[in-house]
Scaffold this motif. Structure first.
Motif, PDB file in Angstrom:
ATOM      1  N   CYS A 185      47.822  47.603  33.767  1.00  0.00           N
ATOM      2  CA  CYS A 185      46.798  48.734  33.295  1.00  0.00           C
ATOM      3  C   CYS A 185      46.082  48.142  31.998  1.00  0.00           C
ATOM      4  N   PHE A 188      43.318  45.734  33.190  1.00  0.00           N
ATOM      5  CA  PHE A 188      42.086  46.163  33.629  1.00  0.00           C
ATOM      6  C   PHE A 188      41.336  47.212  32.501  1.00  0.00           C
ATOM      7  N   GLU A 192      37.408  46.224  31.485  1.00  0.00           N
ATOM      8  CA  GLU A 192      36.529  47.078  31.585  1.00  0.00           C
ATOM      9  C   GLU A 192      35.728  47.076  30.141  1.00  0.00           C
ATOM     10  N   ALA A 198      36.320  45.640  38.093  1.00  0.00           N
ATOM     11  CA  ALA A 198      37.785  45.675  38.400  1.00  0.00           C
ATOM     12  C   ALA A 198      38.068  45.025  39.831  1.00  0.00           C
ATOM     13  N   CYS A 219      47.763  49.004  43.010  1.00  0.00           N
ATOM     14  CA  CYS A 219      46.976  48.833  41.830  1.00  0.00           C
ATOM     15  C   CYS A 219      46.582  50.289  40.955  1.00  0.00           C
ATOM     16  N   VAL A 221      43.930  51.028  39.445  1.00  0.00           N
ATOM     17  CA  VAL A 221      42.464  51.362  39.231  1.00  0.00           C
ATOM     18  C   VAL A 221      42.058  51.742  40.747  1.00  0.00           C
TER      19      VAL A 221
END
Ligand code: NAD
Length: 295
Positions: A185, A188, A192, A198, A219, A221
């Motif tokens: 997490c 990502f 971002e 992503a 995943c 996202v």
């Protein structure tokens, strides 16, 4: 055909019980929640009104319950050990504390039963596809008796050691999973902020040294892995409250044994905070939303 009593047919137990029906076994199911029992009955299982009634005619009993107190209660308090046939093999697939697992092992042995602690890994997707990993603790005999049944619900069935060894393997695995999910997490969230797409991060990291199950199969996202709970608003899957339970178990075991697990401790703190904000029912990959500052 084996007569199997299945107690606890929630997110995991439901699909597992349905796979046993599909494999041609006679399944008798019981759950305190009528709502989760319904799809299992529709799939062809018989309904029991109590754990005691479910186990009476069973050759094998499987329990898939939230925590140690539920497992102690159904086995020890006038339920399974009092009403099952002595020839039945007893399998607890729940993820629980080692002390509860050993207490049930001892009581089952005392009452003359073969009992196995057999927590699973693989999530709801693995339960549905019958591809779970079962980590087992108990005697060789209990393991060999349980194996053909577990093979209908999983693809890796491993005897980890004696009483409680399955739970030990499970809590070590889940501490690692929580740490890797939070790490995934964070990657990502940083991407971002830095303006990296992503999907691009996924394509690169899932085939590079950052690859792990939390990224490639689950995943956090939405988009790259269509079956992951991130595509369903983090509903279903593996509830944050259950992950927190496992992290508390591994932290208690770390303190008791003197193991140093600073990242496990940090993961427990972060999941406690996420649950305290009211998100205990969300899948554990939803913690990305807290790390982004959205929740
Ligand atoms: P769940 O809460 O969806 O299901 C548990 C079920 O047990 C519920 O339906 C509840 O009504 C029932 N129950 C509780 N006490 C009972 C009793 N005394 N008699 C009969 N039924 C009772 O939980 P789940 O996600 O299916 O998880 C079950 C176990 O599997 C937990 O120990 C969890 O840690 C472990 N696990 C879950 C996942 C996952 O992805 N959900 C993955 C691996 C392991």
């Amino acid at each position: 055909m084996t007569n199997i009593a299945f107690i606890g047919v929630g997110n995991m137990g439901g699909p597992m019980a349905r796979n046993l029906v599909k494999a041609g076994h006679g399944v008798t199911a019981f759950d305190l929640s009528p709502a989760v029992l319904e799809p299992v009955i529709k799939a062809g299982a018989r309904r029991a009104a109590s754990a005691a009634e479910a186990v009476r005619e069973a050759d094998a009993v499987i329990t898939m319950l939230p925590a140690g107190q539920h497992v102690r209660s159904v086995y020890l308090e006038g339920g399974i050990l009092a009403h099952a046939r002595k020839s039945a093999v007893l399998i607890d697939g729940s993820a629980i504390d080692i002390d509860s697992a050993r207490a049930v092992h001892a009581a089952a042995a005392e009452a003359g039963f073969d009992f196995l602690d057999a927590p699973v890994s693989g999530g709801v997707g693995g339960a549905e596809a019958a591809t779970l990993t079962f980590m087992c603790g108990g005697t060789d005999r209990a393991f060999e008796r349980a194996r053909p049944i577990l093979e209908q619900m999983g693809k890796r069935i491993v005897l980890a050691g004696g009483a409680g060894a399955g739970q030990t393997a499970k809590m070590c695995n889940n501490m690692l999973l929580a740490i890797s999910m939070i790490g995934t997490c964070e990657a990502f969230v940083l991407a971002e902020k830095l303006g990296l797409d992503a999907q691009k991060l996924f394509d690169i990291a899932s085939t590079s040294s950052g690859q792990c199950w939390s990224l490639s199969t689950y995943c956090p996202v939405p988009g790259p892995v269509p079956s992951a709970p991130s595509n369903r608003d983090y509903q279903g899957g593996f509830a944050t409250a259950l992950m927190l339970k496992d992290l508390k178990l591994s932290q208690a075991a770390a303190h008791a044994s003197g193991a140093t697990t600073p990242l496990g401790a940090e993961a427990a703190q972060l999941y406690s905070l996420f649950a305290a904000k009211g998100h205990g029912g969300l899948d554990f990959s939803g913690i990305i939303r807290m790390l982004r500052g959205e929740l």
